[in-house]
Scaffold this motif. Structure first.
Motif, PDB file in Angstrom:
ATOM      1  N   TYR A  65       8.696 -34.149 -12.392  1.00  0.00           N
ATOM      2  CA  TYR A  65       9.211 -35.517 -12.462  1.00  0.00           C
ATOM      3  C   TYR A  65       7.995 -36.445 -12.469  1.00  0.00           C
ATOM      4  CZ  TYR A  65      13.346 -33.015 -10.898  1.00  0.00           C
ATOM      5  OH  TYR A  65      14.366 -32.124 -10.779  1.00  0.00           O
ATOM      6  N   ALA A  68       8.174 -40.022 -10.782  1.00  0.00           N
ATOM      7  CA  ALA A  68       8.196 -39.927  -9.320  1.00  0.00           C
ATOM      8  C   ALA A  68       6.842 -39.467  -8.790  1.00  0.00           C
ATOM      9  CB  ALA A  68       9.295 -38.964  -8.879  1.00  0.00           C
ATOM     10  N   LYS A  72       4.657 -41.628  -6.116  1.00  0.00           N
ATOM     11  CA  LYS A  72       4.171 -41.140  -4.821  1.00  0.00           C
ATOM     12  C   LYS A  72       2.684 -41.409  -4.658  1.00  0.00           C
ATOM     13  CE  LYS A  72       5.671 -37.348  -2.807  1.00  0.00           C
ATOM     14  NZ  LYS A  72       6.197 -35.988  -2.542  1.00  0.00           N
ATOM     15  N   ILE A 125      11.004 -34.702   6.468  1.00  0.00           N
ATOM     16  CA  ILE A 125      11.674 -35.844   5.827  1.00  0.00           C
ATOM     17  C   ILE A 125      12.588 -35.356   4.710  1.00  0.00           C
ATOM     18  CG2 ILE A 125       9.816 -36.377   4.157  1.00  0.00           C
ATOM     19  CD1 ILE A 125      12.047 -38.927   5.986  1.00  0.00           C
ATOM     20  N   ASN A 126      12.177 -34.295   4.026  1.00  0.00           N
ATOM     21  CA  ASN A 126      13.026 -33.806   2.931  1.00  0.00           C
ATOM     22  C   ASN A 126      14.261 -33.082   3.456  1.00  0.00           C
ATOM     23  OD1 ASN A 126      11.758 -34.724   0.467  1.00  0.00           O
ATOM     24  ND2 ASN A 126       9.999 -33.519   1.163  1.00  0.00           N
ATOM     25  N   LEU A 129      16.488 -36.037   4.179  1.00  0.00           N
ATOM     26  CA  LEU A 129      17.031 -36.599   2.934  1.00  0.00           C
ATOM     27  C   LEU A 129      18.095 -35.668   2.343  1.00  0.00           C
ATOM     28  CD1 LEU A 129      13.729 -37.948   1.307  1.00  0.00           C
ATOM     29  CD2 LEU A 129      15.627 -39.319   2.198  1.00  0.00           C
ATOM     30  N   LEU A 141      16.059 -44.574  -0.129  1.00  0.00           N
ATOM     31  CA  LEU A 141      14.758 -44.484  -0.814  1.00  0.00           C
ATOM     32  C   LEU A 141      14.423 -45.769  -1.562  1.00  0.00           C
ATOM     33  CD1 LEU A 141      14.883 -40.810  -2.145  1.00  0.00           C
ATOM     34  CD2 LEU A 141      13.370 -41.735  -0.382  1.00  0.00           C
TER      35      LEU A 141
ATOM     36  N   GLU B  12       6.593 -39.046   1.602  1.00  0.00           N
ATOM     37  CA  GLU B  12       6.526 -37.622   1.262  1.00  0.00           C
ATOM     38  C   GLU B  12       7.841 -37.103   0.690  1.00  0.00           C
ATOM     39  OE1 GLU B  12       3.588 -35.989   1.403  1.00  0.00           O
ATOM     40  OE2 GLU B  12       2.935 -38.020   1.882  1.00  0.00           O
ATOM     41  N   ALA B  13       8.738 -38.014   0.386  1.00  0.00           N
ATOM     42  CA  ALA B  13      10.032 -37.605  -0.179  1.00  0.00           C
ATOM     43  C   ALA B  13       9.827 -36.755  -1.433  1.00  0.00           C
ATOM     44  CB  ALA B  13      10.853 -38.844  -0.521  1.00  0.00           C
ATOM     45  N   ASP B  14      10.693 -35.778  -1.576  1.00  0.00           N
ATOM     46  CA  ASP B  14      10.607 -34.896  -2.737  1.00  0.00           C
ATOM     47  C   ASP B  14      10.799 -35.705  -4.032  1.00  0.00           C
ATOM     48  OD1 ASP B  14      11.176 -31.588  -3.113  1.00  0.00           O
ATOM     49  OD2 ASP B  14      11.588 -32.920  -4.812  1.00  0.00           O
ATOM     50  N   GLU B  15      10.024 -35.331  -5.050  1.00  0.00           N
ATOM     51  CA  GLU B  15      10.089 -36.074  -6.312  1.00  0.00           C
ATOM     52  C   GLU B  15      11.468 -36.028  -6.962  1.00  0.00           C
ATOM     53  OE1 GLU B  15       6.728 -34.436  -8.396  1.00  0.00           O
ATOM     54  OE2 GLU B  15       5.435 -35.151  -6.771  1.00  0.00           O
ATOM     55  N   ARG B  16      12.200 -34.937  -6.727  1.00  0.00           N
ATOM     56  CA  ARG B  16      13.535 -34.875  -7.365  1.00  0.00           C
ATOM     57  C   ARG B  16      14.477 -35.897  -6.730  1.00  0.00           C
ATOM     58  NH1 ARG B  16      16.741 -30.827  -4.085  1.00  0.00           N
ATOM     59  NH2 ARG B  16      15.165 -30.235  -2.577  1.00  0.00           N
ATOM     60  N   TYR B  17      14.280 -36.189  -5.448  1.00  0.00           N
ATOM     61  CA  TYR B  17      15.101 -37.224  -4.819  1.00  0.00           C
ATOM     62  C   TYR B  17      14.732 -38.606  -5.351  1.00  0.00           C
ATOM     63  CZ  TYR B  17      16.549 -33.754  -1.308  1.00  0.00           C
ATOM     64  OH  TYR B  17      17.077 -32.657  -0.672  1.00  0.00           O
TER      65      TYR B  17
END
Lengths: 186, 294
Positions: A65, A68, A72, A125-126, A129, A141, B12-17
């Protein structure tokens, strides 16, 4: 040019990759940096740093992605820059509000000086989420990753501003409980 | 600082999210309107071209040949897009002008709908001031040509893009394109170095260079009132309904068109939240001195 084609240029070490990335995602990354830094000059430099960091990261990485991935990097660099250049200042405008909201679930969480974000914390965190439904996760987000205003989020999701605030408040409570259950904020 | 720690953690959230959060319904009304407008313009150009009978010259092929000789710096699809944006070819009644982006640049001109053609060479276009020095190896990747008054023409050439900037060169002709003179531009003067999205001159003195938004939301338009001697940014406030959040909406102006003192400049407004694009128009009734949203 598609993301895949741009990434291929990085793999070929073709500097056109940076030109194409800048064309496609320059304003996108600039907006994100600007919302955090509230300073055009710093945001501009942050975007340039993002391209440099991306150039060094691909290869070996091949992001699935790309947008994204860039977001980041931009966000991380903007945050570093904010910490370096403004010491204790928390940035202006929307970031200050977002941080104030997050303060309610922080409790005794470590300060950034005390605790680097490790891979373990990334998983943390993931994991959180992943426990949210898609809409909650998206709204959370948009507010705390992208630092968008509640009004912008309401527009994006076709909700009233009050509904967004309620969802955000509920999600912050969930985060607080989650962190406590993981040994933070005790 | 704890809040800052949480904020960093969320980074640090996952890129897919993150990608997932970009998805919510994007309205396309504006995009559709824009596409229809472009299609209508393209159709009108093609219809006029077919009626004039000059397609036999294969203008697109001539331009593409130049790019192909330069290792395909502009692809066929990109050229199609540029032509639909009004680049490289100019049509005005029976007058046609075509830019051949060689070094030096050549201009093909017809004043009888393509029955007969003449060619001129743009003196000074064999090199370009770019990246701090005069360069002879620069390839032209974008170009606009047009006319003003009885016998005036303008030509704008854009070089390679680098980190949000693009070198440009501007030329003026006072004899219907037979000879050309280079004039100063915002890039040479160090006034502004963004990516050019359109150019037009209302007179030999009054000209406009439009740029893609970058450092701010735009619209970024630089104007000269003295034939290129000095350039300054046109002060354009956003439409009233978009004034509330200066970073949500970003503006891309395109080449203005003039008919006497009246002129119009298309401006695409992109909503960065929804992805919706809407076409607006700036209008002038005093030859480009003042502009208002139409």
């Amino acid at each position: 040019m598609t993301d895949t084609e741009i990434i291929e240029l990085y793999w070929q070490r073709d500097e056109e990759a940076i030109v194409q990335t800048d064309m496609r995602y320059g304003p996108y990354c600039f907006s994100l940096a600007q919302r955090i830094l509230d300073c055009r000059e710093d945001s501009h430099e942050c975007v340039n740093d993002t391209w440099y960091r991306t150039w060094r990261s691909i290869p070996p990485q091949r992001p699935s992605y790309f947008r994204a991935f860039l977001a980041k990097i931009t966000r991380r660099l903007a945050l570093d820059r904010l910490r370096r250049s403004r010491a204790q200042r928390r940035g202006g405008g929307e970031l200050a509000l977002a941080l104030e909201e997050l303060g309610e679930c922080a409790g005794s969480a470590p300060s950034p000086e005390d605790a680097a974000i490790s891979s373990e914390l990334s998983e943390l965190i993931n994991c959180f989420l992943g426990s949210l439904n898609e809409r909650e996760r998206g709204i959370f987000l948009r507010r705390y990753f992208y630092v968008e205003t509640p009004e912008q989020i309401a527009e994006r999701y076709g909700l009233k501003r009050g509904n967004v605030s309620t969802i955000l408040s509920r999600t912050r409570s969930k985060l607080k409980s989650f962190l406590e259950s993981e040994g933070y904020n005790t | 600082m704890n809040a800052m720690w949480i904020f960093a953690l969320i980074g640090e959230a996952d890129e897919r999210y993150l990608e997932e959060s970009e998805r919510p319904a994007k309205r396309v009304r504006g995009k559709t309107a824009r596409a229809v407008l472009i299609a209508a313009i393209a159709a009108a150009v093609l219809a006029l071209a077919a009626a004039a009978g000059y397609l036999g010259l294969d203008i697109r092929g001539l331009i593409m040949d130049v790019f192909d000789r330069n290792e395909g710096v502009v692809t066929g699809a990109e050229l199609e897009q540029q032509l639909s944006e009004g680049q490289w070819v100019y049509l005005n009644g029976e007058n046609i002008a075509v830019i051949l982006p060689e070094r030096p640049v050549k201009i093909l001109l017809s004043s009888d709908s393509g029955e007969t053609w003449r060619e001129s060479t743009v003196e000074g276009s064999e090199s370009m001031y770019a990246f701090g020095e005069e360069r002879y190896d620069i390839l032209y990747l974008s170009g606009w040509i047009g006319s003003f008054g009885e016998d005036g023409m303008y030509l704008a050439l854009g070089g390679p893009l680098a980190m949000g900037s693009q070198p440009i060169s501007l030329f003026i002709s006072r004899d219907n394109g037979a000879t050309w003179r280079e004039i100063d531009d915002p890039y040479h003067q160090g006034v502004y170095r963004g990516v050019m999205t359109g150019v037009a001159f209302a007179t030999a003195e009054t000209g406009f260079v439009c740029y893609r938004y970058y450092e701010d939301a735009g619209p970024v338009v630089y104007r000269t009132l003295d034939g290129g001697e000095t350039w300054s940014r046109l002060e354009i406030a956003p439409p009233e309904e978009y004034a509330s959040d200066s970073y949500r909406w970003v503006y891309t102006p395109e080449s203005p068109v003039f008919e006497g003192a009246n002129g119009a400049m298309p401006v695409t407004v992109l909503d960065q939240v929804t992805g919706e694009s809407t076409l607006f128009e700036l209008r002038t009734q005093d030859g480009g001195l003042t502009w208002d949203w139409g």
